[in-house]
Scaffold this motif. Sequence first.
Motif, PDB file in Angstrom:
ATOM      1  N   LYS A   3       0.856  -1.185   0.000  1.00 40.17           N
ATOM      2  CA  LYS A   3       0.000   0.000   0.000  1.00 40.17           C
ATOM      3  C   LYS A   3       0.892   1.236   0.000  1.00 40.17           C
ATOM      4  O   LYS A   3       1.906   1.276   0.700  1.00 40.17           O
ATOM      5  CB  LYS A   3      -0.921  -0.001   1.211  1.00 40.17           C
ATOM      6  CG  LYS A   3      -2.018  -1.049   1.136  1.00 40.17           C
ATOM      7  CD  LYS A   3      -2.911  -0.973   2.353  1.00 40.17           C
ATOM      8  CE  LYS A   3      -4.026  -1.989   2.264  1.00 40.17           C
ATOM      9  NZ  LYS A   3      -3.589  -3.365   2.452  1.00 40.17           N
ATOM     10  N   VAL A  78      -4.778   6.288  -1.029  1.00 37.53           N
ATOM     11  CA  VAL A  78      -4.061   5.057  -0.727  1.00 37.53           C
ATOM     12  C   VAL A  78      -4.353   4.087  -1.865  1.00 37.53           C
ATOM     13  O   VAL A  78      -5.522   3.853  -2.213  1.00 37.53           O
ATOM     14  CB  VAL A  78      -4.490   4.455   0.626  1.00 37.53           C
ATOM     15  CG1 VAL A  78      -3.778   3.130   0.872  1.00 37.53           C
ATOM     16  CG2 VAL A  78      -4.207   5.431   1.768  1.00 37.53           C
ATOM     17  N   PHE A 107       3.595   2.152   2.866  1.00 37.17           N
ATOM     18  CA  PHE A 107       3.227   1.679   4.185  1.00 37.17           C
ATOM     19  C   PHE A 107       4.037   0.419   4.486  1.00 37.17           C
ATOM     20  O   PHE A 107       4.250  -0.412   3.600  1.00 37.17           O
ATOM     21  CB  PHE A 107       1.740   1.319   4.253  1.00 37.17           C
ATOM     22  CG  PHE A 107       0.835   2.517   4.350  1.00 37.17           C
ATOM     23  CD1 PHE A 107       0.573   3.096   5.571  1.00 37.17           C
ATOM     24  CD2 PHE A 107       0.243   3.040   3.214  1.00 37.17           C
ATOM     25  CE1 PHE A 107      -0.256   4.206   5.671  1.00 37.17           C
ATOM     26  CE2 PHE A 107      -0.603   4.141   3.299  1.00 37.17           C
ATOM     27  CZ  PHE A 107      -0.843   4.737   4.528  1.00 37.17           C
TER      28      PHE A 107
END
Length: 113
Positions: A3, A78, A107
């Motif tokens: 992500k 995202v 992430f």
Amino acid sequence: MTKFLISFPSGAMQVSADELPAVAEAAHAVVREAKDAGVWVFGGGIDERIAPVRVHGDGTVTDETYPETARIEGGYTVIEVPSRDEAVHWAARFAVACRCAQELRAFGEDAES
């Protein structure tokens, strides 16, 4: 799959009021393309009219932020893609649509998920 956060601060997008509808439509078009490609996770902008608060472990709410995050604002997306190169591709698409450079951050993986 990783992500990635694609973001920009409010002040980075320097467009006139006349240009804003075209910019919004261009950004929404990229969002639709990301959804169609199956990479979209979440997106939105911080509502800067609502002041942030800090919530403590005991449930106490205080009218403050961490000093380092006092200026979090702007738009956030995202995505989840297999590579950094693909994330750069999507960030560039949003940069064109929003007419401003985008920050890209990965992430870290949560071992429990």
